[in-house]
Design an enzyme around this catalytic site. Sequence first.
Site, short mmCIF file in Angstrom:
data_model
loop_
_atom_site.label_atom_id
_atom_site.label_comp_id
_atom_site.label_asym_id
_atom_site.label_seq_id
_atom_site.Cartn_x
_atom_site.Cartn_y
_atom_site.Cartn_z
N LEU A 168 0.97 -1.28 0.12
CA LEU A 168 -0.09 -0.10 0.03
C LEU A 168 1.03 1.15 -0.17
O LEU A 168 0.73 2.05 -1.00
CB LEU A 168 -1.12 -0.03 1.06
CG LEU A 168 -1.84 1.07 1.30
CD1 LEU A 168 -2.77 1.41 0.23
CD2 LEU A 168 -2.63 1.14 2.77
N GLU A 220 3.85 3.94 -0.43
CA GLU A 220 4.90 4.08 -1.47
C GLU A 220 5.88 5.11 -0.99
O GLU A 220 5.67 5.90 0.09
CB GLU A 220 3.86 4.94 -2.82
CG GLU A 220 2.79 3.75 -3.20
CD GLU A 220 2.14 4.45 -4.31
OE1 GLU A 220 2.34 5.71 -4.80
OE2 GLU A 220 1.41 3.88 -5.08
N THR A 222 7.03 -5.01 4.41
CA THR A 222 7.50 -5.81 5.25
C THR A 222 7.36 -7.31 4.48
O THR A 222 6.38 -7.61 3.87
CB THR A 222 6.79 -6.17 6.66
OG1 THR A 222 7.14 -5.17 7.43
CG2 THR A 222 7.30 -7.31 7.48
N CYS A 239 -8.08 -3.95 6.33
CA CYS A 239 -6.84 -4.68 6.51
C CYS A 239 -5.87 -4.27 7.63
O CYS A 239 -5.67 -4.88 8.46
CB CYS A 239 -6.07 -4.89 5.28
SG CYS A 239 -6.91 -5.80 4.03
N GLU A 252 1.64 1.23 10.13
CA GLU A 252 0.26 1.05 10.26
C GLU A 252 -0.43 2.17 10.98
O GLU A 252 -1.25 1.97 11.83
CB GLU A 252 0.05 -0.18 11.21
CG GLU A 252 0.85 -1.39 10.79
CD GLU A 252 0.10 -2.27 9.86
OE1 GLU A 252 -1.08 -2.46 9.95
OE2 GLU A 252 1.07 -2.79 9.04
N GLY A 253 -0.19 3.43 10.41
CA GLY A 253 -0.88 4.69 11.07
C GLY A 253 0.14 5.24 11.95
O GLY A 253 0.11 4.63 13.09
N PHE A 306 -8.00 15.72 7.93
CA PHE A 306 -7.34 15.22 6.92
C PHE A 306 -7.46 16.14 5.76
O PHE A 306 -6.71 16.24 4.83
CB PHE A 306 -7.81 13.95 6.62
CG PHE A 306 -7.42 12.79 7.56
CD1 PHE A 306 -6.25 12.30 7.77
CD2 PHE A 306 -8.66 12.46 8.45
CE1 PHE A 306 -6.25 11.37 9.21
CE2 PHE A 306 -8.45 11.67 9.49
CZ PHE A 306 -7.21 11.16 9.85
#
Lengths: 259, 390
Positions: free
Chosen positions: B137, B139, B170, B244, B369-370, B389
Amino acid sequence: MKIVVLVKQVPDSGAERNLRSDDSTVDRDSANNVINEMDEYAIEEALKLREAHGGEVTILTMGPERAAESIRKALSMGPDKAVHVLDDALHGSCALATSKVLAAALKTLEPDLVIAGAESTDARGQVLPHMLAERLGAAALTGARKLTVDGATLTIERQTEEGYEVVTASTPAVVSVWDTINEPRYPSFKGIMEAKKKPVQTLSLGDLGIDAGEVGFGGASTAVVEHARRPPRQGGTRVNDDGEGGVKLVEFLVSEKFV
Amino acid sequence: MAARTAPLDLLALDSLLSQEEIAMRDLVRRLVDQQVRPHVARWFEDGRTPTRDLAKQFGAVGLLGMHLQGYGCAGASAVSYGLACMELEAGDSGSRSLVSVQGSLAMYGIWAYGSEAQKQRWLPDMAVGDAIGCFGLTEPDHGSDPASMKTRAERNGDGWVLRGTKMWITNAPVADVAVVWARTDDGVRGFVVPMDSEGVTANEIHHKLSLRASSTGEIVLDEVRLPGDALLPEARGLKAPLSCLTEARYGIAWGALGAARDCLDTAIAYACEREQFGRPIAGFQLTQAKLADMAVELQKGFLLALHLGRLADSVGLRPEQVSIAKLNNVREALAIARQCRTILGANGISLEYPVLRHANNLESVLTYEGTSEIHQLVIGQELTGVSAFT
């Protein structure tokens, strides 16, 4: 092939273990109780035989109510079912009486093969497999580091201090195993979840037709008269190297028969 | 010295767990003690980890995709999965990352959004560790803002052509399959990309100071031609990859506590042994204040994670609930790891002890992951109804 594996719940040998002050039996209340380590190798060997030859693996345990935890753990490795011999009158039973009870339970199961750990980490007697074989009229293939099955013919390599002996017998037989025989598998998550649903039959002394007076303290052929903790270790011998250190070290090793 | 109580035993937290949950936790603890702990300092120092061997060992007990149903997965509860993550990360964040990426990102993506054929093709192999998955996901230029991703997938007859670069992935260098997210004329869509497809290159990222016992890479997609059935049919828009991430963040919220617990256990043992000024440093009030505060935070984090797990197993989780736990537990775990390092003094920086290894790993866990800031914005949006955002 019908295989029964003997599993004993023992206090964790990695932690401090005690005997009770009132009756000199193992103090299970203060201990972390686990499956006897050598029994995991017995379970693994049984599972490997089932994978190779088919059949059924049953766990047999004699012990107090909390031994049910160890039965579930054993089942989570993959055996099909279990029998738990549970009776308050069993508390304080000697090895002979224990073998009488286990032999009676084994007769109800009619196994082709009984596999046990060669010793338990609490009593370390190594006698039970022999006693069971005698009571069942079965062959005693004890102290195995390797087991091969060809039809009804069993062959073990019996581990000795010098090497090994090859011993052969036919089923029915009692095989006891050392931790050199295999590498026990881990349970799996599926195994843990399935273990909850596997049948565990509980048998009392009455179910086995054994009188309470034949077991427990009353029926014991041996008694613990006294027990004491090993005294703490003394400080070792210190060798100061004043030019003769090497010689003194070798002298020490020779005196202790290390060289 | 009187008997010691382990930090997580102070509140008798095991009493909140079922026999089955404890059995699963103990199994992972034993696996980590035997297969990870003895080797992990060397893996970290060498920057090389036997990921495939580990995946096989983890797969054998059912750790990979353990919370998914069917297709060879164990179907365990969310709480059991969380406890497993905690034990894995008590070994190393890299081991937990392997399981998170395989189970919560790659396998979950296929399980939730894939076709029946895609599930049959990949999930059973991935569950036993024969196939390793990764998740593309992020980049190089698009991390917190995945909506701006550059990677494109274009229709090519019945199939697709993918172009772009994915970064900080990963397991990419060892993976057999990637779940790749790309912009299409129809919004963001997901693709199942075998890593041996022509035009796919995975480059290992070296010179890391964190997660050194984990393989991290870059995926270059150079005119990668894929058949039409490579598309994840049920995944439409960014919601799919974000779901996910919610799965994986849940495991991280538990996992970070494992790293913190390992640090605290190490610091307490060290403080009881280490003597300065003629007595163990555990006897100094400043040391005890540190230890007490850390034990309090660790237990609060555990209760938060367990609450989330119970919600997941009953009514399900909302993303902002997972953000609360990821934000708090990773932030506190990192603070605990750093504080423990002060108790170990100079020894704290050594690989002889796990503390700085954990602290360095948690620096990655804090932002992957955030990031903490993104989770603060997720929570802020829930509190105010205003999105920061856009």
